[in-house]
Design an enzyme around this catalytic site. Structure first.
Site, PDB file in Angstrom:
ATOM      1  N   GLY A 183       9.164  -1.427   9.681  1.00 13.84           N
ATOM      2  CA  GLY A 183       9.184  -1.614   8.416  1.00 13.84           C
ATOM      3  C   GLY A 183       9.687  -0.434   7.280  1.00 13.84           C
ATOM      4  N   ILE A 185       8.260   2.096   6.493  1.00  8.59           N
ATOM      5  CA  ILE A 185       7.961   3.514   6.779  1.00  8.59           C
ATOM      6  C   ILE A 185       8.779   4.068   8.126  1.00  8.59           C
ATOM      7  CG2 ILE A 185       6.065   5.352   7.959  1.00  8.59           C
ATOM      8  CD1 ILE A 185       3.980   3.621   6.447  1.00  8.59           C
ATOM      9  N   THR A 263       0.430   7.768  13.142  1.00  4.96           N
ATOM     10  CA  THR A 263      -0.127   8.017  11.806  1.00  4.96           C
ATOM     11  C   THR A 263      -0.263   6.528  11.111  1.00  4.96           C
ATOM     12  OG1 THR A 263       2.313   7.820  10.947  1.00  4.96           O
ATOM     13  CG2 THR A 263       1.352  10.285  11.194  1.00  4.96           C
ATOM     14  N   ALA A 264      -0.389   5.460  11.958  1.00  7.36           N
ATOM     15  CA  ALA A 264      -0.376   3.960  11.654  1.00  7.36           C
ATOM     16  C   ALA A 264      -2.052   3.706  11.686  1.00  7.36           C
ATOM     17  CB  ALA A 264       0.416   3.154  12.303  1.00  7.36           C
ATOM     18  N   ARG A 265      -2.556   3.064  12.899  1.00  6.08           N
ATOM     19  CA  ARG A 265      -3.682   2.594  13.234  1.00  6.08           C
ATOM     20  C   ARG A 265      -4.133   3.032  14.428  1.00  6.08           C
ATOM     21  NH1 ARG A 265      -3.851   2.300   8.374  1.00  6.08           N
ATOM     22  NH2 ARG A 265      -4.522   0.455   7.048  1.00  6.08           N
ATOM     23  N   GLU A 294     -13.995   7.176  12.486  1.00  8.03           N
ATOM     24  CA  GLU A 294     -13.707   8.225  11.342  1.00  8.03           C
ATOM     25  C   GLU A 294     -15.128   8.460  10.367  1.00  8.03           C
ATOM     26  OE1 GLU A 294     -10.310   7.543   8.974  1.00  8.03           O
ATOM     27  OE2 GLU A 294      -9.122   7.162  10.742  1.00  8.03           O
ATOM     28  N   HIS A 313      -6.572  11.663   8.581  1.00  7.80           N
ATOM     29  CA  HIS A 313      -6.311  10.537   7.871  1.00  7.80           C
ATOM     30  C   HIS A 313      -5.824  10.775   6.550  1.00  7.80           C
ATOM     31  CE1 HIS A 313      -6.922   5.863   7.989  1.00  7.80           C
ATOM     32  NE2 HIS A 313      -6.010   6.151   7.239  1.00  7.80           N
ATOM     33  N   ALA A 315      -2.110  11.114   6.007  1.00  6.00           N
ATOM     34  CA  ALA A 315      -0.577  10.861   5.784  1.00  6.00           C
ATOM     35  C   ALA A 315      -0.051  10.325   4.729  1.00  6.00           C
ATOM     36  CB  ALA A 315      -0.243  10.128   7.136  1.00  6.00           C
TER      37      ALA A 315
END
Length: 365
Positions: A183, A185, A263-265, A294, A313, A315
């Site tokens: 996508g 990113i 750096t996504a999920r 987290e 977290h 990014a």
């Protein structure tokens, strides 16, 4: 113009309501009548805990915000960032027609219920794409070149030269990077990596191969990505279909000198499988900005490992990403009101509902 829109703006500790108000005045003032401004959660630490819980479990776990209860009957448009918009919340807003969240994910909105009720949902894709793509490349370098570990050693009085990957510390030139998710990113990561002279493989079953080739990348199947890549960087959304997308099988296919960057999920990777691969050195290392819980628990096994780079977290959090997103949202809604093609409508089927059409005609006539 026949009707104006009463609007509720609910920001939070990351993007406060006043920033949404500024964007509203800049782009939508001629369409808006009453405006109510508040913040769903103003404490930063609480926000991180609550938004993560909502992203995992959906908006129905949260109570309805007091401002929604107070002004809900008047409201036709609700804008915010992480505010949970549940069925319960929508029931307090019987005249609601537009929900807008200035983020790419819509985990905090019950989109299915909004569609049933004839409420159009907007998001903002790519608002932090520059930020996250920069960070992902930084994480690749930090992990494979031991930047964070060397920094930590010096701060603690050590002049460290030996690391878990000392026998194969790589340069990027000539290496293969596997990009999972193409996508906004993922495409920026590919573009920014082009200057490093790497081969870029892409796995994204929702993107045409022609688009991947057009970006000077090579489409690849899942197995090829894991077998060939020296680095794998994740940029996919988390869905029920791809939860634990990477498990023991996928990690076993990777080279022992390869790295994984997330750096996504967190839910894209099976936690136990990743920790085991790092502990047994089946892979060289990992760099993680997202976690299954987290803040990271103090007893997490990740904290004991010397082949992982951890960040909190961060990014997508840059000045530009935060200040830009309410404007992108308001600008897209303006584009829609002016009869132009909006970029960020989540549930376009609402546009065919007669009641919504009648409401929109009253606003833009």
């Amino acid at each position: 113009m026949v009707a104006k829109i009463n609007t509720l703006l609910l920001g939070d500790a990351m993007i406060p309501g006043k920033d949404f108000e500024t964007a509203l005045k800049k782009y939508l003032s001629s369409y808006v009548d009453k405006v109510y401004v508040g913040n769903w959660e103003e404490n930063w630490d609480n926000l991180q805990k609550r938004r993560l819980a909502v992203e995992k479990n959906g908006p129905e776990i949260e109570e309805v915000d007091p401002l929604i209860i107070e002004h809900g009957k008047e409201i036709s448009m609700l804008l915010g960032l992480f505010v949970p918009v549940s069925k319960k919340a929508m029931d307090f807003m019987p005249n609601l027609k537009i929900i807008g969240v200035s983020r790419a994910g819509v985990e905090n909105v019950n989109v299915e219920e909004a569609t049933k009720k004839g409420i159009l949902v907007f998001n903002v894709e790519g608002r932090n794409a520059e930020a996250v793509s920069d960070f992902a490349i930084g994480m690749i370098l930090a992990e494979c070149r031991n930047i964070a570990r060397a920094h930590y050693a010096i701060k603690n009085g050590m002049w460290r030269k030996e690391f878990p990957n000392s026998d194969w510390i790589p340069e990027l030139k000539g290496k293969t990077v596997g990009i999972i998710g193409f996508g906004y990113i993922g495409r920026l990561v590919a573009k920014k990596l082009s200057g490093f002279d790497v081969e870029r493989l892409v796995y994204d079953p929702y993107v045409n191969e022609e688009d991947i080739y057009a970006a000077d990348c090579i489409p690849a199947d899942k197995e090829t990505i894991f077998k060939k890549s020296d680095f794998i960087t994740l940029h996919a959304r988390l869905t029920q279909e791809n939860k634990n997308f990477i498990g023991e099988k996928e990690l076993s296919l990777m080279k022992p000198t390869a790295y994984i960057i997330n750096t996504a999920r967190a839910g894209l990777i099976n936690q136990e499988a990743l920790i085991n691969a790092l502990k047994t050195k089946k892979i060289a290392g990992a760099a993680l900005d997202v976690f299954w819980e987290e803040p990271l628990p103090s007893d997490s096994e990740l904290l004991k490992l010397d082949n992982v780079t951890l960040t909190s977290h961060l990014a997508g959090t840059t000045k530009e990403a935060l200040t830009r997103s309410p404007e992108l949202l308001a600008e897209d809604i303006l584009r829609f009101f002016q009869g132009n093609k909006a970029r960020f409508i989540v549930n376009p089927s609402v546009l065919e509902i007669p009641e919504f059409k009648a409401w929109l005609e009253g606003v833009v006539k």
